[in-house]
Write a protein that holds these residues in place. Structure first.
Motif, PDB file in Angstrom:
ATOM      1  N   THR A   1      -3.152   0.754  -8.270  1.00 31.06           N
ATOM      2  CA  THR A   1      -4.583   1.037  -8.273  1.00 31.06           C
ATOM      3  C   THR A   1      -5.014   1.956  -7.144  1.00 31.06           C
ATOM      4  O   THR A   1      -4.629   1.741  -5.993  1.00 31.06           O
ATOM      5  N   ALA A   2      -5.834   2.936  -7.484  1.00 28.74           N
ATOM      6  CA  ALA A   2      -6.512   3.746  -6.467  1.00 28.74           C
ATOM      7  C   ALA A   2      -7.639   2.884  -5.911  1.00 28.74           C
ATOM      8  O   ALA A   2      -8.590   2.564  -6.615  1.00 28.74           O
TER       9      ALA A   2
ATOM     10  N   HIS B   1       0.856  -1.185   0.000  1.00 33.45           N
ATOM     11  CA  HIS B   1       0.000   0.000   0.000  1.00 33.45           C
ATOM     12  C   HIS B   1       0.895   1.238   0.000  1.00 33.45           C
ATOM     13  O   HIS B   1       1.769   1.384   0.849  1.00 33.45           O
ATOM     14  N   LEU B   2       0.678   2.119  -0.983  1.00 32.05           N
ATOM     15  CA  LEU B   2       1.371   3.402  -1.039  1.00 32.05           C
ATOM     16  C   LEU B   2       0.428   4.443  -0.451  1.00 32.05           C
ATOM     17  O   LEU B   2      -0.707   4.585  -0.916  1.00 32.05           O
ATOM     18  N   GLY B   3       0.900   5.163   0.561  1.00 38.06           N
ATOM     19  CA  GLY B   3       0.035   6.106   1.249  1.00 38.06           C
ATOM     20  C   GLY B   3       0.608   7.504   1.332  1.00 38.06           C
ATOM     21  O   GLY B   3       1.613   7.829   0.698  1.00 38.06           O
TER      22      GLY B   3
ATOM     23  N   ALA C   1      -7.332   6.786   6.169  1.00 39.91           N
ATOM     24  CA  ALA C   1      -6.753   8.127   6.319  1.00 39.91           C
ATOM     25  C   ALA C   1      -6.041   8.604   5.057  1.00 39.91           C
ATOM     26  O   ALA C   1      -5.873   9.805   4.853  1.00 39.91           O
ATOM     27  N   ASP C   2      -5.638   7.679   4.184  1.00 37.80           N
ATOM     28  CA  ASP C   2      -4.967   8.051   2.931  1.00 37.80           C
ATOM     29  C   ASP C   2      -5.956   8.537   1.878  1.00 37.80           C
ATOM     30  O   ASP C   2      -5.552   9.149   0.890  1.00 37.80           O
ATOM     31  N   GLY C   3      -7.232   8.271   2.078  1.00 33.70           N
ATOM     32  CA  GLY C   3      -8.264   8.736   1.153  1.00 33.70           C
ATOM     33  C   GLY C   3      -7.966   8.367  -0.285  1.00 33.70           C
ATOM     34  O   GLY C   3      -7.459   7.294  -0.590  1.00 33.70           O
ATOM     35  N   ALA C   4      -8.251   9.308  -1.185  1.00 38.14           N
ATOM     36  CA  ALA C   4      -8.089   9.075  -2.625  1.00 38.14           C
ATOM     37  C   ALA C   4      -6.629   8.978  -3.052  1.00 38.14           C
ATOM     38  O   ALA C   4      -6.342   8.562  -4.169  1.00 38.14           O
ATOM     39  N   GLU C   5      -5.701   9.331  -2.162  1.00 33.46           N
ATOM     40  CA  GLU C   5      -4.273   9.284  -2.518  1.00 33.46           C
ATOM     41  C   GLU C   5      -3.661   7.896  -2.342  1.00 33.46           C
ATOM     42  O   GLU C   5      -2.581   7.622  -2.843  1.00 33.46           O
ATOM     43  N   GLY C   6      -4.322   7.005  -1.602  1.00 30.14           N
ATOM     44  CA  GLY C   6      -3.792   5.665  -1.369  1.00 30.14           C
ATOM     45  C   GLY C   6      -3.799   4.819  -2.635  1.00 30.14           C
ATOM     46  O   GLY C   6      -4.687   4.941  -3.481  1.00 30.14           O
ATOM     47  N   ARG C   7      -2.783   3.970  -2.780  1.00 32.36           N
ATOM     48  CA  ARG C   7      -2.663   3.085  -3.936  1.00 32.36           C
ATOM     49  C   ARG C   7      -2.238   1.695  -3.484  1.00 32.36           C
ATOM     50  O   ARG C   7      -1.476   1.538  -2.542  1.00 32.36           O
TER      51      ARG C   7
ATOM     52  N   GLU D   1      -5.703   4.186 -12.657  1.00 34.08           N
ATOM     53  CA  GLU D   1      -5.001   2.923 -12.421  1.00 34.08           C
ATOM     54  C   GLU D   1      -3.980   2.729 -13.528  1.00 34.08           C
ATOM     55  O   GLU D   1      -4.302   2.852 -14.707  1.00 34.08           O
ATOM     56  N   LEU D   2      -2.751   2.415 -13.149  1.00 36.72           N
ATOM     57  CA  LEU D   2      -1.705   2.087 -14.114  1.00 36.72           C
ATOM     58  C   LEU D   2      -1.616   0.567 -14.210  1.00 36.72           C
ATOM     59  O   LEU D   2      -1.513  -0.114 -13.186  1.00 36.72           O
ATOM     60  N   VAL D   3      -1.674   0.030 -15.444  1.00 39.74           N
ATOM     61  CA  VAL D   3      -1.551  -1.406 -15.676  1.00 39.74           C
ATOM     62  C   VAL D   3      -0.348  -1.622 -16.589  1.00 39.74           C
ATOM     63  O   VAL D   3      -0.278  -1.047 -17.682  1.00 39.74           O
ATOM     64  N   VAL D   4       0.593  -2.465 -16.137  1.00 41.43           N
ATOM     65  CA  VAL D   4       1.811  -2.766 -16.886  1.00 41.43           C
ATOM     66  C   VAL D   4       1.835  -4.258 -17.181  1.00 41.43           C
ATOM     67  O   VAL D   4       1.723  -5.073 -16.257  1.00 41.43           O
ATOM     68  N   CYS D   5       1.975  -4.624 -18.451  1.00 41.82           N
ATOM     69  CA  CYS D   5       2.121  -6.031 -18.821  1.00 41.82           C
ATOM     70  C   CYS D   5       3.568  -6.437 -18.557  1.00 41.82           C
ATOM     71  O   CYS D   5       4.490  -5.822 -19.085  1.00 41.82           O
TER      72      CYS D   5
END
Length: 149
Positions: free
Chosen positions: A130-131, A21-23, A50-56, A78-82
């Motif tokens: 992903t958000a 989780h990126l916060g 607490a991270d709201g919309a910024e969490g990934r 959302e970033l998707v990488v093959c």
């Protein structure tokens, strides 16, 4: 499910089984015990609220064949990488479809709020950033995501 402080998690991890989780504040916390289970998803949402919309969420998915659901991430892109194989992302915006085919090393962005599905042609692997706030899934049974509600 619990978030682990990086000071206590000084080992390699497999993003297939332990997402990160990126916060806020550029924090990165492994998510131990994560599963696609309603109870675990609820606990994860509460832990990162607490991270709201910024969490990934950063996670790798392996698979093959057509995706089983539509999904939408209203809080952000959302970033998707093959990573391997071949992946087709189908987007549905008000009944208008577009598709993006990705090979290894190629990426696409699914814009916030856009319904999309992922199909893997043969064994494939994708990295998703992903958000997660408000993410919604619907079975891929109807002609449009809205038909599956």
């Amino acid at each position: 499910m619990r978030l682990i402080d990086h000071e206590r998690h000084a080992r390699a991890m497999d993003l297939r089984t332990i997402p990160v989780h990126l916060g806020l504040g550029s924090s990165a916390k492994p998510v131990e015990g994560f599963a696609w289970d309603p109870e675990v998803l609820h606990a994860y949402s509460a832990a990162v609220a607490a991270d709201g919309a910024e969490g990934r969420m950063v996670m790798i998915f392996d698979g093959e064949g057509p995706g089983e659901h539509w999904e939408s991430h209203p809080a952000g892109d959302e970033l998707v990488v093959c990573l391997s194989g071949s992946v087709t992302i189908t987007r549905d915006v008000d009944g208008v479809r577009d598709q993006v085919r990705l090979g290894p090393g190629e990426a696409t962005v699914n814009p916030a709020g856009v319904w999309h599905a992922v199909d893997m042609e043969g064994p494939s692997s994708v990295l998703a950033i992903t958000a997660t706030l408000g993410t919604d899934h619907r079975p891929r049974t109807g002609a449009r995501p809205e038909d599956a509600s």
